[in-house]
Scaffold this active site. Structure first.
Site, PDB file in Angstrom:
ATOM      1  N   ARG A 261      19.170  11.388  61.736  1.00 26.23           N
ATOM      2  CA  ARG A 261      20.445  12.097  61.590  1.00 26.23           C
ATOM      3  C   ARG A 261      20.392  13.424  62.325  1.00 26.23           C
ATOM      4  O   ARG A 261      19.411  14.154  62.229  1.00 26.23           O
ATOM      5  CB  ARG A 261      20.745  12.345  60.106  1.00 26.23           C
ATOM      6  CG  ARG A 261      20.904  11.060  59.332  1.00 26.23           C
ATOM      7  CD  ARG A 261      21.215  11.299  57.882  1.00 26.23           C
ATOM      8  NE  ARG A 261      21.205  10.012  57.171  1.00 26.23           N
ATOM      9  CZ  ARG A 261      21.453   9.866  55.880  1.00 26.23           C
ATOM     10  NH1 ARG A 261      21.729  10.923  55.133  1.00 26.23           N
ATOM     11  NH2 ARG A 261      21.421   8.677  55.323  1.00 26.23           N
ATOM     12  N   ARG A 276      15.414  18.300  54.565  1.00 25.00           N
ATOM     13  CA  ARG A 276      16.436  17.878  55.515  1.00 25.00           C
ATOM     14  C   ARG A 276      15.837  17.742  56.910  1.00 25.00           C
ATOM     15  O   ARG A 276      15.756  18.704  57.661  1.00 25.00           O
ATOM     16  CB  ARG A 276      17.588  18.878  55.515  1.00 25.00           C
ATOM     17  CG  ARG A 276      18.876  18.346  56.111  1.00 25.00           C
ATOM     18  CD  ARG A 276      20.013  19.325  55.933  1.00 25.00           C
ATOM     19  NE  ARG A 276      20.311  19.568  54.529  1.00 25.00           N
ATOM     20  CZ  ARG A 276      21.070  18.776  53.779  1.00 25.00           C
ATOM     21  NH1 ARG A 276      21.627  17.705  54.294  1.00 25.00           N
ATOM     22  NH2 ARG A 276      21.288  19.066  52.514  1.00 25.00           N
ATOM     23  N   GLU A 348      18.972  16.018  45.268  1.00 26.15           N
ATOM     24  CA  GLU A 348      19.293  14.609  45.517  1.00 26.15           C
ATOM     25  C   GLU A 348      18.103  13.851  46.116  1.00 26.15           C
ATOM     26  O   GLU A 348      17.471  14.317  47.060  1.00 26.15           O
ATOM     27  CB  GLU A 348      20.475  14.521  46.484  1.00 26.15           C
ATOM     28  CG  GLU A 348      20.843  13.082  46.816  1.00 26.15           C
ATOM     29  CD  GLU A 348      21.756  12.957  48.026  1.00 26.15           C
ATOM     30  OE1 GLU A 348      22.479  13.931  48.343  1.00 26.15           O
ATOM     31  OE2 GLU A 348      21.735  11.894  48.661  1.00 26.15           O
ATOM     32  N   SER A 351      21.238   8.045  46.423  1.00 27.60           N
ATOM     33  CA  SER A 351      22.685   8.016  46.305  1.00 27.60           C
ATOM     34  C   SER A 351      23.097   6.558  46.313  1.00 27.60           C
ATOM     35  O   SER A 351      22.813   5.842  47.271  1.00 27.60           O
ATOM     36  CB  SER A 351      23.275   8.769  47.499  1.00 27.60           C
ATOM     37  OG  SER A 351      24.642   8.989  47.308  1.00 27.60           O
ATOM     38  N   ARG A 388      11.442  12.973  50.312  1.00 27.64           N
ATOM     39  CA  ARG A 388      11.830  13.770  49.156  1.00 27.64           C
ATOM     40  C   ARG A 388      11.026  13.372  47.917  1.00 27.64           C
ATOM     41  O   ARG A 388      10.768  14.200  47.044  1.00 27.64           O
ATOM     42  CB  ARG A 388      13.330  13.633  48.897  1.00 27.64           C
ATOM     43  CG  ARG A 388      14.140  14.320  49.981  1.00 27.64           C
ATOM     44  CD  ARG A 388      15.625  14.361  49.679  1.00 27.64           C
ATOM     45  NE  ARG A 388      16.341  15.043  50.759  1.00 27.64           N
ATOM     46  CZ  ARG A 388      17.622  15.360  50.732  1.00 27.64           C
ATOM     47  NH1 ARG A 388      18.352  15.055  49.670  1.00 27.64           N
ATOM     48  NH2 ARG A 388      18.188  15.982  51.750  1.00 27.64           N
TER      49      ARG A 388
END
Length: 415
Positions: A261, A276, A348, A351, A388
């Site tokens: 990303r 991130r 987070e 999801s 994460r």
RNA sequence: GGAUCUUUGGCAGAGUUGGUCGAAUGCACCGGUCUUGAAAACCGGCGAGGGUCACACCUCCCAGAGUUCGAAUCUCUGAGGGUCCA
């Protein structure tokens, strides 16, 4: 994509639902008008085409019977000019409609709470209690460097910022986590799949990343191919343009991939550490289901992801996303947030979304519903984001001297 | 990279002097007859999207462009697959 027939029938309900997600009602009105315009253009074109077809048939008959065709030819030629014009109008209308329709997000479920952003998400429950540290817990980047597990500078050297390199036990733990998660998901009935990391435009349109979010994707220079931002894209699009037999459903899959990303909108956020990254590992769950199955499967997926964290003894909580935080394709979403003592907050880590028919309509994934063909429901969720999870292990399992205790369930995976 | 062949409905596979082909046939599938039940046999149905109350009608034979009154069938370009060469 939203159901245009439904829009035509029940404009008020649809525009009200989309308004909750911040979609301007005038936009929906425009969409409706464009759809009506297209219908008219189509009717016009088809009438002309029908005339042309029938005259062409006569043509063959005339010729066989040796009749004079000059008059017929004149008529047909005149009609042809009209057809070309009508086709042009129809195409333009079609393109306009598609451009607009493809950029409109899914309707949020009625159960989704209203809200602006992540602060308005609603907690469902907490699982496991964060433990008390007899010292001030460190943040993961400090622990990662201290233990020699992750090297952020060398990632930058090799690529650019937001890339990192794992070494030794850091690298082993990543691999252990991937294997552990895949096995865990398999036991819950998700079949393992290995998919390409590059996909074409149609695939990304199918799941909703395109056309709206092209800025977030890495694109190949010499070919119309993109690095996947999530395994959801290849997994869901496996069945693009297919009509599945009813007894095949539900299809439950899991896959490990790297994800890529650009994080174009995230400048300045999470610049330290590996929360991130431009490239990260993720184990994904995707299900293709009949509408009446999707609710239950959604819950299975949430439970699966939550149970992985429980098995790793990581405290976490489940939250329902509010309308403002809901993704483009989702009808409703549950996020799982893991406790990070170093940051003293939940972050987070997964999801899970039900897109209902939204992606299925775009990707044309249907199933034989008795006699007729109906759209499936597609669901996706992470189980889990590997980086994460590693961060969470580091922060939750740290000792006062900075060493990190390896979770019991991972030990069989580390050699 | 070069040459050549190929691309049809869930699968297999017809369809090459362009017209009545959305497409033969077989298998699979669905419904029925028969049977205690099943199989076999026989009868019927059976691609997708749009449109309609339902018809009619329109579109789709890898994708795009073209020739033609008319293209699955001809031409060009591109993509996928096979074979040979480098």
């Amino acid at each position: 994509m939203i159901d245009l027939k439904l829009l035509q029938k029940d404009f008020d309900a649809i525009s009200a639902k989309l308004a909750r997600k911040g979609v301007d009602t005038t936009l929906i009105k425009t969409l409706k008008e464009k759809n009506e315009k297209l219908k008219l253009a189509k009717t016009e074109f088809e009438t002309l085409q029908a005339a042309q077809n029938s005259m062409s048939k006569d043509f063959g008959i005339y010729k066989r019977e040796g009749k004079d065709i000059s008059e017929l030819k004149a008529k047909v030629d005149a009609n042809k000019i009209k057809i070309t014009e009508a086709l042009d109008i129809q195409r333009t209308a079609q393109e306009e409609l598609e451009t607009l329709a493809m950029a409109i997000p899914n309707m949020p479920d009625d159960s989704v709470p209203d809200g602006e952003d992540e602060d308005d998400n609603v907690e469902i429950k907490k699982v496991l209690t964060p433990k008390e540290f007899g010292f001030t817990p460190k943040e993961h980047w400090e622990l990662a460097e201290q233990n020699g597990w992750i090297d952020f500078e060398r990632g930058v050297k090799l690529a650019t910022s937001r890339f990192s390199v794992s070494f030794g036990m850091g690298a082993k733990l990543e691999r252990a986590l991937i294997n552990f998660m895949l096995n865990f998901n398999s036991k819950r009935g998700f079949d393992e799949v290995s998919v390409p990391a590059l996909v074409n435009r149609a695939a990304l349109e199918g799941t909703g990343q395109l056309p709206k979010f092209e800025d977030d994707l890495y694109k190949m220079q010499d070919q119309e191919l993109f690095l996947i931002p999530t395994a959801e894209v290849p997994l869901t699009n496996l069945f693009q343009d297919e009509i599945l037999s009813e007894d095949k459903l539900p299809i439950k899959m899991t896959a490990y991939t790297s994800c890529f990303r650009k994080e174009a909108g995230a400048a300045g956020r999470d610049t330290r550490g590996m929360i991130r990254q431009h490239q990260f590992h993720k184990v994904e769950l995707v299900s293709i289901a009949k509408p009446q199955q999707s609710e239950e499967i959604f819950n299975d997926m949430v439970t699966c992801a939550s149970d992985i964290l429980t098995a790793l003894e990581l405290p976490h909580r489940l939250v329902t996303l509010c309308t403002g935080d809901l993704g483009f394709s989702a009808a409703y979403t549950v996020d799982i947030e893991v406790w990070l003592p170093g940051q003293n907050t939940y972050r987070e880590i997964s999801s899970i979304s039900n897109t209902r028919e939204f992606q299925a309509r775009r990707a044309k994934i249907r199933y034989k519903d008795g006699k007729k063909n109906s759209f499936v429901h597609t669901l996706n969720g992470s189980a889990l984001a590997v980086g994460r999870t590693l961060v969470a292990i580091m922060e939750n399992n740290q000792n006062e001297d900075g060493s990190i205790t390896i979770p019991e369930v991972l030990k069989p995976y580390i050699f």
